[in-house]
Scaffold this motif. Structure first.
Motif, short mmCIF file in Angstrom:
data_model
loop_
_atom_site.label_atom_id
_atom_site.label_comp_id
_atom_site.label_asym_id
_atom_site.label_seq_id
_atom_site.Cartn_x
_atom_site.Cartn_y
_atom_site.Cartn_z
N ILE A 132 0.83 -1.21 0.00
CA ILE A 132 0.00 0.00 0.00
C ILE A 132 0.87 1.25 0.00
CG2 ILE A 132 -1.65 1.36 1.36
CD1 ILE A 132 -2.75 -1.39 2.39
N PHE A 161 -11.43 5.87 -3.52
CA PHE A 161 -12.01 6.77 -2.51
C PHE A 161 -11.54 8.22 -2.73
CE2 PHE A 161 -12.79 3.04 0.39
CZ PHE A 161 -14.16 3.24 0.50
N ILE A 162 -10.26 8.42 -2.98
CA ILE A 162 -9.71 9.77 -3.09
C ILE A 162 -10.02 10.42 -4.44
CG2 ILE A 162 -7.55 11.10 -3.21
CD1 ILE A 162 -6.39 9.19 -1.11
N TRP A 201 1.56 9.34 -5.77
CA TRP A 201 1.69 10.75 -5.37
C TRP A 201 2.81 11.41 -6.18
CZ3 TRP A 201 1.76 9.38 0.49
CH2 TRP A 201 0.47 9.13 0.93
N GLN A 225 1.06 3.98 -3.03
CA GLN A 225 0.59 5.36 -2.83
C GLN A 225 1.71 6.38 -3.02
OE1 GLN A 225 -2.74 6.51 -2.40
NE2 GLN A 225 -2.90 4.44 -3.25
N PHE A 260 -6.00 -2.82 -1.79
CA PHE A 260 -6.29 -1.63 -0.99
C PHE A 260 -5.57 -0.39 -1.52
CE2 PHE A 260 -8.26 -4.57 1.90
CZ PHE A 260 -9.38 -3.85 2.25
N GLY A 261 -4.44 -0.56 -2.20
CA GLY A 261 -3.82 0.58 -2.87
C GLY A 261 -4.76 1.18 -3.89
N ASN A 262 -5.41 0.32 -4.66
CA ASN A 262 -6.37 0.80 -5.66
C ASN A 262 -7.68 1.29 -5.03
OD1 ASN A 262 -4.67 0.53 -7.86
ND2 ASN A 262 -5.35 -1.55 -8.32
N ILE A 300 -7.89 2.85 -2.21
CA ILE A 300 -7.58 4.21 -1.75
C ILE A 300 -7.77 5.20 -2.89
CG2 ILE A 300 -5.71 5.74 -0.96
CD1 ILE A 300 -4.70 3.27 0.70
N ASP A 301 -7.30 4.85 -4.08
CA ASP A 301 -7.48 5.72 -5.25
C ASP A 301 -8.96 5.95 -5.54
OD1 ASP A 301 -4.76 5.56 -5.55
OD2 ASP A 301 -4.82 4.94 -7.64
#
Length: 161
Positions: free
Chosen positions: A15, A111-112, A23, A19, A104-106, A108-109
């Protein structure tokens, strides 16, 4: 819990690496900008994926975002349970952790940004592999290792019988 710590750490590392890389790309690139790294083979770029692998379901009205978030939670929950039960070998546990971290890395994307940030582009002449990211790499390598572990576990079970 202590015996599961290396797997938790692997998922967390996936993760974090994912991320941080996203970034960095978002800070440096404009949409669709490309930077050639290895001529005729590898570029960095900034593109987005509203769907899943190979933009599966990308052209729908947004429901797929929630579908893929729920799917990531369901599959990750199942994999966590498999790790907890000890039904896989050590390789399978690390593979599952890689898949969980990538998923979960994806998530997070989603959601953000409402979409997944992709930036790795591999190609040769007129052939292009769809752009992907570090999370996708963890998922793919994890899936391959999970298959290898499954074969190893099946052989062990067959020999024990």
């Amino acid at each position: 819990m202590k015996r599961h710590f290396p797997y938790f750490l692997t998922a967390l590392a996936a993760i974090v690496l994912d991320q941080i890389s996203k970034w960095a790309i978002l800070a440096r690139f404009h949409d669709f900008e490309r930077l050639n790294i290895i001529p005729q083979f590898f570029d960095l770029t900034l593109v987005y994926n509203y769907g899943a692998a190979f933009s599966f379901l990308a052209n729908h009205n947004g429901w797929q975002k929630y579908f893929f978030i729920v799917l990531a939670f369901v599959i990750s929950g199942w994999l966590v349970n498999e790790i907890r039960k000890g039904s896989m070998g050590k390789l399978g546990n690390f593979a599952a952790a890689m898949i969980i971290g990538g998923a979960f890395g994806n998530v997070i994307d989603r959601f953000i940004h409402g979409k997944v940030v992709d930036f790795i582009l591999v190609y040769y002449q007129d052939w292009y592999y769809p752009a992907f990211n570090v999370a996708d790499s963890f998922i793919c390598v994890g899936a391959a290792l999970l298959i290898i572990d499954g074969i190893k576990q099946a052989k062990k079970a067959k020999q024990a019988a």
